[in-house]
Design a protein around this motif. Sequence first.
Motif, PDB file in Angstrom:
ATOM      1  N   THR A   1      41.970  31.159  61.113  1.00 22.48           N
ATOM      2  CA  THR A   1      41.907  30.747  59.717  1.00 22.48           C
ATOM      3  C   THR A   1      42.137  31.963  58.838  1.00 22.48           C
ATOM      4  O   THR A   1      41.602  33.034  59.113  1.00 22.48           O
ATOM      5  N   ALA A   2      42.916  31.809  57.788  1.00 25.22           N
ATOM      6  CA  ALA A   2      43.089  32.891  56.820  1.00 25.22           C
ATOM      7  C   ALA A   2      42.966  32.329  55.408  1.00 25.22           C
ATOM      8  O   ALA A   2      43.391  31.203  55.142  1.00 25.22           O
ATOM      9  N   THR A   3      42.345  33.106  54.531  1.00 24.18           N
ATOM     10  CA  THR A   3      42.233  32.724  53.128  1.00 24.18           C
ATOM     11  C   THR A   3      43.029  33.716  52.288  1.00 24.18           C
ATOM     12  O   THR A   3      42.833  34.926  52.392  1.00 24.18           O
ATOM     13  N   PHE A   4      43.940  33.198  51.504  1.00 21.94           N
ATOM     14  CA  PHE A   4      44.705  34.023  50.559  1.00 21.94           C
ATOM     15  C   PHE A   4      44.280  33.639  49.144  1.00 21.94           C
ATOM     16  O   PHE A   4      44.117  32.456  48.844  1.00 21.94           O
ATOM     17  N   TRP A   5      44.130  34.635  48.280  1.00 15.89           N
ATOM     18  CA  TRP A   5      43.800  34.348  46.894  1.00 15.89           C
ATOM     19  C   TRP A   5      44.997  34.640  45.999  1.00 15.89           C
ATOM     20  O   TRP A   5      45.789  35.544  46.280  1.00 15.89           O
ATOM     21  N   GLY A   6      45.089  33.875  44.923  1.00 16.29           N
ATOM     22  CA  GLY A   6      46.129  34.104  43.946  1.00 16.29           C
ATOM     23  C   GLY A   6      47.333  33.231  44.208  1.00 16.29           C
ATOM     24  O   GLY A   6      47.340  32.460  45.171  1.00 16.29           O
ATOM     25  N   PRO A   7      48.379  33.250  43.385  1.00 14.31           N
ATOM     26  CA  PRO A   7      48.459  34.184  42.268  1.00 14.31           C
ATOM     27  C   PRO A   7      47.383  33.860  41.218  1.00 14.31           C
ATOM     28  O   PRO A   7      47.213  32.702  40.859  1.00 14.31           O
ATOM     29  N   GLY A   8      46.705  34.938  40.765  1.00 14.20           N
ATOM     30  CA  GLY A   8      45.683  34.712  39.769  1.00 14.20           C
ATOM     31  C   GLY A   8      45.082  35.993  39.243  1.00 14.20           C
ATOM     32  O   GLY A   8      45.277  37.076  39.805  1.00 14.20           O
ATOM     33  N   VAL A   9      44.358  35.840  38.163  1.00 17.94           N
ATOM     34  CA  VAL A   9      43.756  36.991  37.485  1.00 17.94           C
ATOM     35  C   VAL A   9      42.439  37.352  38.149  1.00 17.94           C
ATOM     36  O   VAL A   9      41.609  36.481  38.398  1.00 17.94           O
ATOM     37  N   SER A  10      42.252  38.633  38.459  1.00 19.36           N
ATOM     38  CA  SER A  10      40.947  39.106  38.903  1.00 19.36           C
ATOM     39  C   SER A  10      40.279  39.849  37.754  1.00 19.36           C
ATOM     40  O   SER A  10      40.765  40.886  37.294  1.00 19.36           O
ATOM     41  N   GLN A  11      39.165  39.288  37.274  1.00 19.14           N
ATOM     42  CA  GLN A  11      38.445  39.923  36.166  1.00 19.14           C
ATOM     43  C   GLN A  11      37.929  41.292  36.587  1.00 19.14           C
ATOM     44  O   GLN A  11      37.986  42.260  35.818  1.00 19.14           O
ATOM     45  N   GLY A  12      37.408  41.390  37.811  1.00 14.91           N
ATOM     46  CA  GLY A  12      36.848  42.661  38.287  1.00 14.91           C
ATOM     47  C   GLY A  12      37.886  43.774  38.303  1.00 14.91           C
ATOM     48  O   GLY A  12      37.624  44.898  37.870  1.00 14.91           O
ATOM     49  N   HIS A  13      39.084  43.446  38.793  1.00 18.03           N
ATOM     50  CA  HIS A  13      40.143  44.460  38.844  1.00 18.03           C
ATOM     51  C   HIS A  13      40.676  44.777  37.449  1.00 18.03           C
ATOM     52  O   HIS A  13      41.021  45.927  37.149  1.00 18.03           O
ATOM     53  N   SER A  14      40.760  43.776  36.593  1.00 14.23           N
ATOM     54  CA  SER A  14      41.197  44.037  35.212  1.00 14.23           C
ATOM     55  C   SER A  14      40.202  44.975  34.530  1.00 14.23           C
ATOM     56  O   SER A  14      40.589  45.938  33.844  1.00 14.23           O
ATOM     57  N   ASP A  15      38.908  44.705  34.718  1.00 11.75           N
ATOM     58  CA  ASP A  15      37.873  45.566  34.130  1.00 11.75           C
ATOM     59  C   ASP A  15      37.973  47.000  34.651  1.00 11.75           C
ATOM     60  O   ASP A  15      37.796  47.953  33.893  1.00 11.75           O
ATOM     61  N   ALA A  16      38.261  47.134  35.944  1.00 11.15           N
ATOM     62  CA  ALA A  16      38.349  48.476  36.539  1.00 11.15           C
ATOM     63  C   ALA A  16      39.459  49.288  35.882  1.00 11.15           C
ATOM     64  O   ALA A  16      39.317  50.490  35.649  1.00 11.15           O
ATOM     65  N   ILE A  17      40.562  48.631  35.573  1.00  9.79           N
ATOM     66  CA  ILE A  17      41.664  49.333  34.905  1.00  9.79           C
ATOM     67  C   ILE A  17      41.261  49.713  33.475  1.00  9.79           C
ATOM     68  O   ILE A  17      41.542  50.821  33.005  1.00  9.79           O
ATOM     69  N   ARG A  18      40.583  48.804  32.803  1.00 11.51           N
ATOM     70  CA  ARG A  18      40.203  49.060  31.408  1.00 11.51           C
ATOM     71  C   ARG A  18      39.268  50.261  31.272  1.00 11.51           C
ATOM     72  O   ARG A  18      39.186  50.864  30.214  1.00 11.51           O
ATOM     73  N   ARG A  19      38.550  50.585  32.347  1.00 13.81           N
ATOM     74  CA  ARG A  19      37.624  51.735  32.277  1.00 13.81           C
ATOM     75  C   ARG A  19      38.334  53.085  32.392  1.00 13.81           C
ATOM     76  O   ARG A  19      37.720  54.131  32.202  1.00 13.81           O
ATOM     77  N   ILE A  20      39.642  53.070  32.716  1.00 14.78           N
ATOM     78  CA  ILE A  20      40.388  54.330  32.837  1.00 14.78           C
ATOM     79  C   ILE A  20      40.686  54.890  31.444  1.00 14.78           C
ATOM     80  O   ILE A  20      41.047  54.149  30.531  1.00 14.78           O
ATOM     81  N   ASP A  21      40.539  56.215  31.290  1.00 15.68           N
ATOM     82  CA  ASP A  21      40.847  56.891  30.017  1.00 15.68           C
ATOM     83  C   ASP A  21      42.275  56.607  29.583  1.00 15.68           C
ATOM     84  O   ASP A  21      43.209  56.757  30.381  1.00 15.68           O
ATOM     85  N   GLY A  22      42.428  56.219  28.343  1.00 16.67           N
ATOM     86  CA  GLY A  22      43.767  56.000  27.806  1.00 16.67           C
ATOM     87  C   GLY A  22      44.245  54.563  27.925  1.00 16.67           C
ATOM     88  O   GLY A  22      45.324  54.221  27.462  1.00 16.67           O
ATOM     89  N   VAL A  23      43.426  53.692  28.558  1.00 14.93           N
ATOM     90  CA  VAL A  23      43.808  52.280  28.679  1.00 14.93           C
ATOM     91  C   VAL A  23      43.134  51.479  27.575  1.00 14.93           C
ATOM     92  O   VAL A  23      41.913  51.510  27.421  1.00 14.93           O
ATOM     93  N   ALA A  24      43.956  50.751  26.794  1.00 11.92           N
ATOM     94  CA  ALA A  24      43.407  49.921  25.715  1.00 11.92           C
ATOM     95  C   ALA A  24      43.041  48.541  26.229  1.00 11.92           C
ATOM     96  O   ALA A  24      42.034  47.963  25.841  1.00 11.92           O
TER      97      ALA A  24
END
Lengths: 323, 323
Positions: B141-164
């Motif tokens: 059995t395999a589970t694939f996610w997406g295509p879709g938005v990951s809030q956790g990963h989006s938040d991680a990018i937003r915490r980088i300096d210079g990202v609006a």
Amino acid sequence: MIRVAINGYGNLGRGAEIALSHTTDMECVAVFTRRDPGSLVTQGAPVAHVSDMADYVGKVDVVLNCGGSASDLGTQGPQVARMFDTVDSFDTHAKIPEHFAALDAAAKEAGTLALISAGWDPGLFSMLRVLGESVLPTGSTATFWGPGVSQGHSDAIRRIDGVADAKQYTVPVEETVQAVKEGRDVELTPRTMHKRVCYVVAEEGADQAEIERQIVTMPNYFADYDTTVNFVSAGELARDHAGIPHGGQVIRAGQTSEGTTSSVTFQLDLGSNPEFTGSVLVAAARAVARKSARGETGAITLFDVSLTDLSPHSAEELRKNYL
Amino acid sequence: MIRVAINGYGNLGRGAEIALSHTTDMECVAVFTRRDPGSLVTQGAPVAHVSDMADYVGKVDVVLNCGGSASDLGTQGPQVARMFDTVDSFDTHAKIPEHFAALDAAAKEAGTLALISAGWDPGLFSMLRVLGESVLPTGSTATFWGPGVSQGHSDAIRRIDGVADAKQYTVPVEETVQAVKEGRDVELTPRTMHKRVCYVVAEEGADQAEIERQIVTMPNYFADYDTTVNFVSAGELARDHAGIPHGGQVIRAGQTSEGTTSSVTFQLDLGSNPEFTGSVLVAAARAVARKSARGETGAITLFDVSLTDLSPHSAEELRKNYL
């Protein structure tokens, strides 16, 4: 171990025996046949004549009735349910309420449990139709069959004069599948949903154009579909079209809010239709044995079964490893 | 009518209220909030402060706990289960056995029923993992996610300096999906299964190359995946990436006999993740109300629920129209 017997040893009975060999909590203790038991070669299960079935009371937990819906299951079902818990794959849709009532009466009187209409359609597809609509009440459901072999359509071609052999594939129309998934308004007719692809071996000297004309104009079977006829040699048919693959998909698309569509798709790609159907019957037999042990009697369907009852694993294992 | 209350009015609570509006046998009788009730604008449901919940005993059949797994559900769950039947979407996988035990104890003592971990994963995907393996015991059995938005990963990018601002899509690797369906032996690692596609709004004058380097090398979140970074304007992000779609698929492929593979695929394409998750919670609440009316108490999951209990239709209607 759950002791299972197979009643009827055609393609489905053979598939069920193979499916039982993949389980660790179930065993095949008998195959019942109307033929001479000595003439049957199973994968290892002992064979008995169907008239001796009553001798197995107390030695068998669940009987899988593997006969055909048209000829066997209607009469067999209540008879066997008077002795054993049973599972069948009854698929004559219009007669399901009547079949259910007959099994329910026989099983309640005998204190047994009878699960009807297991398999993939009816069966898993039915489950997913209900699941899809329960979760997305505003929307529509479509069932596409194939790509896969239709025995009924293949037989219809074989009855045409000048046809030596034939195989017919039912193929879903991909653009319509996509439109349904996206919740677009699309007309669902035989022609928009499925096309029919035929591989035909003509007898020597037969009029191929006339065979093709008879196929594509055949009412009910082909006239309402886009049908392609390919003439092949007997050798090509044997080489390229020996399997009995099937499958299909159930799609539920619904709107949650204005302009926001979600879809649930359940797709089966089956290398062997009878082996997969047998696998569903075996999982259903596990659920029947457990529910019967809890005192349930009468007729049920897969709609009444929980996943905990279908699975060989304990509820704790399922929560820990599958949730 | 089954009287439902929503506890917590974030994205999921709003999705659940919308889902209730699609049912004909259930109604939303209250929204409980920790905020000032007067400040909440619902789709129409009356609002009460969470501290007044006890006043609703006898007026509410099922409470949907719509808080977060990390902060809310662990403590809320047992408290609310002492008063009402409940449904939650607890999804901190490692803590599920502990959460189940806490709810089971509280609910058994109070004589209520608590269904945990509803939604789509855990939830529908979990159901299909069990169904697939029950029917095809030999396979994977395999589970694939997406295509879709990951809030956790989006938040991680937003915490980088210079990202609006930023949005990250998880995308399944199509070749691997296909290999799994066909039962081919394929290595399943983060990188072979999913890729990550990022849309990033950089602050004026920010070093885009440095932002990209920090994203693609970020441990756990991105370093183990093939990651693509696209810089876009704030306007483009708002225009093209405003939704919160998600989805994915569970695939079970198994061998029935030597060389014969069948596969079961369950795919979700969700226009709105919280609205769909809310829809699953609502269907689960129907099952909880029915099972509770039959005297069941303690904690359960979707594994313990039959389709008959999830559906608004009667067993007779289901057999006649859906089997």
